[in-house]
Design a protein around this motif. Sequence first.
Motif, PDB file in Angstrom:
ATOM      1  N   SER A  85       0.740  -1.379  -0.425  1.00 30.19           N
ATOM      2  CA  SER A  85       0.403   0.017   0.095  1.00 30.19           C
ATOM      3  C   SER A  85       0.486   1.218  -0.114  1.00 30.19           C
ATOM      4  O   SER A  85       0.454   2.484  -0.743  1.00 30.19           O
ATOM      5  N   ARG A  96      -0.808   0.330  -6.067  1.00 31.21           N
ATOM      6  CA  ARG A  96      -1.101   1.080  -4.486  1.00 31.21           C
ATOM      7  C   ARG A  96      -2.407   1.163  -4.654  1.00 31.21           C
ATOM      8  O   ARG A  96      -2.882   0.620  -3.458  1.00 31.21           O
ATOM      9  N   ARG A 154      -5.111  -0.273  -1.982  1.00 31.93           N
ATOM     10  CA  ARG A 154      -6.197   0.282  -1.040  1.00 31.93           C
ATOM     11  C   ARG A 154      -7.379   0.193  -1.510  1.00 31.93           C
ATOM     12  O   ARG A 154      -7.650   0.390  -0.056  1.00 31.93           O
TER      13      ARG A 154
END
Lengths: 227, 259
Positions: A40, A48, A52
Amino acid sequence: MSDFINVTLHLLEGFGTTLGLFFLTLLFSIPFGLLLSLCSKARFSPFRYLIRGFIYIIRGTPLLLQLMVVVYLPGIVFQSPLTKWEMFHGNTALSYFCGALFAFVINYACYFSEIFRGGIENIPKGQFEAGEVLGMTKTQIFFRVILLQVIRNILAPMSNEIITLVKDTALARTVSVVEILFCASEILKVDFIIWPLFYTGVFYLVFNALLTFLFGCIEKKLSRYWK
Amino acid sequence: MALLEVKELKKYFGDTEVLKSVSFSMERGEVLAIIGSSGSGKTTLLRCLNFLETANSGSIRVGEHLLFDGDDPAFKSSSRIRRNRLFFGLVFQSFNLFPQYTVLGNLTLAARLSAKDQTKITGEHESIDEINNRAYALLERVGLSHKCDAYPCELSGGQQQRVAIARALMLTPDILCFDEPTSALDPELTKEVLRVIRGLKSGDNTMIVVTHEMEFARNVADKIIFMANGIIEEIGTPEAIFEHPQSPILQSFLNNALN
Ligand SMILES: Nc1ncnc2c1ncn2[C@@H]1O[C@H](COP(=O)(O)OP(=O)(O)OP(=O)(O)O)[C@@H](O)[C@H]1O
Ligand SMILES: [Mg+2]
């Protein structure tokens, strides 16, 4: 009296399953959570955001729902319930247990990853830089310098989560995992006695007292390095 | 030949040019003090030398070794940077000791790890005893032999900074850099740290010290750089800088600093 001993033995058996679920969840979700927390923070932004987003979904929906999805969805989508999967050899108890374990691991890994992320972000930048100017590699810095400081940062939120996990294992009852509450309600159904249901609380309390004591010890150990 | 040669170093943060073509050189055994007002780029310069920041252009050379050339992307690989770092040491304003290691552990950690790596490559390496002995010798030099088993949180700020200095020296850097080593300390502790740094000078160490301690710069440095707005506004001997400042910026800076 023999009633009491029999009930205790029966509940202990169920509590064994509870503990199994608890420890296995920790065993897998801690490293998985660490991995998620590192991902993350990855540089590659689509990845990413994907990670998330996943964490957001898991944290934003009830664990109970996730349990049901893991255990029942394969049966609906693939027309093949978990119990029929080859890896379980038709072992119903095992397949339900593994399904529940899977849901718990995913769920707790997401919670842990947020705690880890906070714990890492709270480390002063100077600690990384001091390691770097001494010529240490990123891995060496993480394991030799940062990790213990992260552990110290996350100890309080982790102990909260872990104690919640002990109690959350009771949810596995809804997907036919024969844990302690399941056993107690069996007794109620078969023998029409209700007190064992309340008696299960004692098991949780004693175990949580042990955990609280353990976390206290760790905190005491770590306090040596930070005043 | 100069030990350190920095040529036309430039550093941008976003669109702001923080270092605007900085060039200077220094000889082995010299002490260079860098002074200048807040935001002039002193820290950024030290961080570029220690590769905590990558300069955008320019070059850094130590002795025969070209450590950085802004035109050649090969100098930006992380393994190369890690090797090049060992030419420099850095002592931070905020000490940055590792809290979970004793004083001895702080000194020996990096050396032990690199000895381990070395074994894998050549089979030969410095033994733990040798590393420890070097650490004891350095602790004696900074006057902290009796604290080798203490944890950083049990030390005063001045003691922590002396440990940090010894830790940087463990890797025998060619050039030891200090970024305002005493700004976080009160006057009494400042003195003991400055005494240690002064002691290192007689030990033939080459040092770059960013400092606001004018008295120290004047008495200890061989050469002083005055920075303003990302350039070297003036460079010279302490005498030239303090007695005959040329530029008006330096004159007003000294007026402020000395009163
Ligand atoms: N990581 C960063 N990102 C953006 N701007 C930065 C960064 N680091 C420094 N700067 C800017 O660069 C300029 C020079 O900063 P630097 O820290 O080098 O100054 P300094 O001379 O060390 O000042 P001081 O005496 O206050 O320590 C400042 O204007 C600062 O705002
Ligand atoms: Mg600075």
